[in-house]
Write an enzyme that holds these catalytic residues in place. Structure first.
Site, PDB file in Angstrom:
ATOM      1  N   GLU A 118       0.831  -1.221   0.000  1.00 30.62           N
ATOM      2  CA  GLU A 118       0.000   0.000   0.000  1.00 30.62           C
ATOM      3  C   GLU A 118       0.857   1.259   0.000  1.00 30.62           C
ATOM      4  OE1 GLU A 118      -3.153   0.060  -0.625  1.00 30.62           O
ATOM      5  OE2 GLU A 118      -3.082  -2.121  -0.640  1.00 30.62           O
ATOM      6  N   ARG A 156      18.992   9.403 -21.310  1.00 29.04           N
ATOM      7  CA  ARG A 156      18.942   9.909 -22.699  1.00 29.04           C
ATOM      8  C   ARG A 156      19.382  11.360 -22.813  1.00 29.04           C
ATOM      9  NH1 ARG A 156      16.234   7.445 -26.420  1.00 29.04           N
ATOM     10  NH2 ARG A 156      15.593   9.367 -27.447  1.00 29.04           N
ATOM     11  N   ASP A 171      13.260  15.044 -29.960  1.00 30.36           N
ATOM     12  CA  ASP A 171      12.198  14.210 -29.385  1.00 30.36           C
ATOM     13  C   ASP A 171      11.001  15.063 -28.980  1.00 30.36           C
ATOM     14  OD1 ASP A 171      13.337  11.697 -29.540  1.00 30.36           O
ATOM     15  OD2 ASP A 171      14.279  11.803 -27.560  1.00 30.36           O
TER      16      ASP A 171
END
Ligand SMILES: C[S@@+](CC[C@H](N)C(=O)[O-])C[C@H]1O[C@@H](n2cnc3c(N)ncnc32)[C@H](O)[C@@H]1O
Length: 248
Positions: A118, A156, A171
């Site tokens: 949880e 990246r 991108d």
């Protein structure tokens, strides 16, 4: 960038040995070190969870092993480490926020807490966590996949991580704040769907203009919220109007 992950499933992170993150580790651009939370448990059965106070379903990760693990990671790093709890209740991870992180010279060590069950005892979060990050408005079973997602996304952006440094700049969500343009490769014709002629022209200025038009157009069609945050130049406005006229 040094990534430290506190987790009960360190073996999951072998996935980062592949592709860009694997190459970045070999080039020493990043290090990935997993800390097995169970090794910081004092219990005979290496327990790291207990039933929640107040009742209800599931288990909660206990304070003590996490506190010990964080202390150990901090002691092992010579420069300060930022503690990040992967949590669906955290701030939504965005490209811009990761770009700011990699250009911040103060940030060299990140400690990711991978929650399970949880979640984590709230007092550990209050005392030890600097930031909470979410990878989206959905629930996954543990923070490990979320940590891997952000490790990949950060890697990246590190200079030298991609074969061509321009890749990450074009991108989606990157410097221009637009979606990427469509990509085509061989063969030229697939089921009568031809590659847009301009891409075969060798005219680099026209190709760049066409790509910008596609980026603007796609963002307008698919993510108008991104365009709303951006101040388009007069030229970009003109190019977008052309795109809209062409599809109507
Ligand atoms: C089953 S989830 C617990 C969800 C928690 N009960 C809630 O509703 O906020 C177990 C763990 O997975 C991770 N997790 C789940 N969804 C996530 C998300 N969207 N982003 C980041 N971490 C997530 C967190 O570390 C979380 O503690």
């Amino acid at each position: 960038m040094n990534f430290n992950i506190i987790t009960i499933f360190p073996e999951m992170f072998t996935a980062l040995a592949s592709g860009i993150t694997g190459r970045a580790q070999k080039k020493d651009l990043i290090s990935v070190k997993c800390w097995d939370l169970r090794e910081f448990s004092d219990s005979k059965h290496r327990r790291v969870d207990e039933r929640p106070y107040g009742g209800g379903p599931g288990m909660v990760m206990t304070y003590a092993p996490l506190k010990k693990a964080i202390t150990a990671v901090k002691q092992a790093n010579s420069t300060p480490a930022r503690v990040i709890h992967l949590s669906p209740q955290g701030k939504s991870v965005q490209q811009e926020m990761l770009q700011n992180l990699v250009t911040d010279n103060e940030v060299k060590n990140l400690i990711f807490l991978s929650g399970r069950y949880e979640g984590i005892d709230e007092r550990l979060i209050a005392e030890e966590v600097d930031e909470e990050w979410s990878i989206g408005d959905y629930i996954i079973s543990g923070g490990e996949l979320a940590a891997m997602v952000v490790i990949d996304a950060i890697t990246r952006l590190l200079p030298g991580a991609l074969g061509d440094p321009e890749s990450s700049q074009q991108d989606s969500f990157s410097s221009a704040g637009l979606l990427d343009y469509p990509h085509y490769t061989r063969p030229e014709d697939i089921n009568n769907l031809a590659v847009p002629e301009i891409l075969l022209s060798g005219d680099h200025a026209s190709i760049a203009r066409w790509r910008l038009k596609q980026s603007l157009g796609r963002t307008w069609l698919r993510r108008p919220d991104l365009l709303a945050q951006k101040n388009l130049t007069n030229e970009e406005e003109r190019i977008l109007e052309e795109f809209i006229a062409e599809i109507n």
